[in-house]
Design a protein around this motif. Structure first.
Motif, PDB file in Angstrom:
ATOM      1  N   GLN A  53      -3.817   1.390  -2.121  1.00  0.00           N
ATOM      2  CA  GLN A  53      -3.551   0.188  -2.744  1.00  0.00           C
ATOM      3  C   GLN A  53      -4.905  -0.735  -3.051  1.00  0.00           C
ATOM      4  OE1 GLN A  53      -0.890  -1.202  -4.749  1.00  0.00           O
ATOM      5  NE2 GLN A  53      -0.040   0.826  -4.310  1.00  0.00           N
ATOM      6  N   THR A  54      -5.585  -0.567  -4.138  1.00  0.00           N
ATOM      7  CA  THR A  54      -6.551  -1.702  -4.357  1.00  0.00           C
ATOM      8  C   THR A  54      -6.645  -2.202  -5.592  1.00  0.00           C
ATOM      9  OG1 THR A  54      -9.043  -1.288  -4.143  1.00  0.00           O
ATOM     10  CG2 THR A  54      -8.152   0.569  -5.287  1.00  0.00           C
ATOM     11  N   ILE A  55      -7.424  -3.368  -6.008  1.00  0.00           N
ATOM     12  CA  ILE A  55      -7.310  -4.116  -6.979  1.00  0.00           C
ATOM     13  C   ILE A  55      -8.540  -3.545  -7.957  1.00  0.00           C
ATOM     14  CG2 ILE A  55      -6.231  -5.988  -5.854  1.00  0.00           C
ATOM     15  CD1 ILE A  55      -9.079  -7.473  -5.888  1.00  0.00           C
ATOM     16  N   ALA A  56      -9.257  -3.012  -7.493  1.00  0.00           N
ATOM     17  CA  ALA A  56     -10.448  -2.462  -8.124  1.00  0.00           C
ATOM     18  C   ALA A  56     -11.098  -1.093  -7.920  1.00  0.00           C
ATOM     19  CB  ALA A  56     -11.693  -3.870  -8.403  1.00  0.00           C
ATOM     20  N   VAL A  57     -11.835  -0.582  -8.545  1.00  0.00           N
ATOM     21  CA  VAL A  57     -12.791   0.627  -8.560  1.00  0.00           C
ATOM     22  C   VAL A  57     -14.221   0.129  -8.593  1.00  0.00           C
ATOM     23  CG1 VAL A  57     -10.959   2.639  -8.567  1.00  0.00           C
ATOM     24  CG2 VAL A  57     -12.362   1.802 -10.689  1.00  0.00           C
TER      25      VAL A  57
END
Length: 179
Positions: A53-57
């Motif tokens: 789970q991440t908010i950005a790449v």
């Protein structure tokens, strides 16, 4: 007491190995559309991320005459890493991301040739990432379709600039004479 400890420890170890689930593998994808463009065109970069789970790449670019670590997509003079990256937000419900890259407003010099855009899950440059958690897409940049036309200065601006230069210069000469 010594005799029962080794078989118990070995049994416990085997049970722990069987119970601990294998870690989820991070899978990252990237697509570049179109993959053959003229310098100055719009390129859509998109993909997916799963396993975390991440908010950005984080995105960076490698190619002809660029830093081997990679550079940001907006400024080809800034090496990727040390907190300097182009980022794209990740849709938390389905793991998709999109970045619209306008190559007409890049700082730095982009020459025609093959470039590689990388997407990573952690903010690290090309020389420091491992085999997982990244993907790449190649883009072939061709020369601009039309050469930029120089915008001529209006005669009024040129005369005003000359007048300001003369006035400023004469003021400086007077100050130097009185000092």
């Amino acid at each position: 007491m010594k005799g029962w400890f080794c078989p118990l420890a070995a049994g416990l170890f085997l049970i722990l190995i069987a119970i601990v689930p294998a870690g989820a593998q991070t899978v990252v994808t990237i697509n570049a559309t179109p993959s053959v463009v003229h310098i100055g065109d719009m390129v859509t970069l998109n993909g997916t991320i799963s396993g975390i789970q991440t908010i950005a790449v984080y995105l960076f670019l490698t190619g002809p005459d660029l830093d081997s670590r990679g550079v940001t997509l907006e400024n080809l003079n800034i090496p990727a890493g040390h907190g300097l990256f182009t980022t794209a937000p990740v849709n938390m419900t389905d793991g998709t991301w999109v970045y619209h890259w306008d190559t007409s407003i890049i700082l730095g010099n982009m020459n025609p040739g093959k470039y590689t855009v990388y997407v990573v899950t952690t903010p690290i440059d090309r020389e420091r990432f491992s085999h997982g958690g990244y993907a790449s897409a190649d883009i072939l940049f061709q020369p601009p379709e039309t050469e930029p036309t120089p915008v001529p200065l209006s005669p009024g601006i040129a005369i005003a600039a000359l007048g300001i230069t003369i006035v400023t210069g004469s003021c400086m000469i007077r100050r130097l004479k009185t000092a």
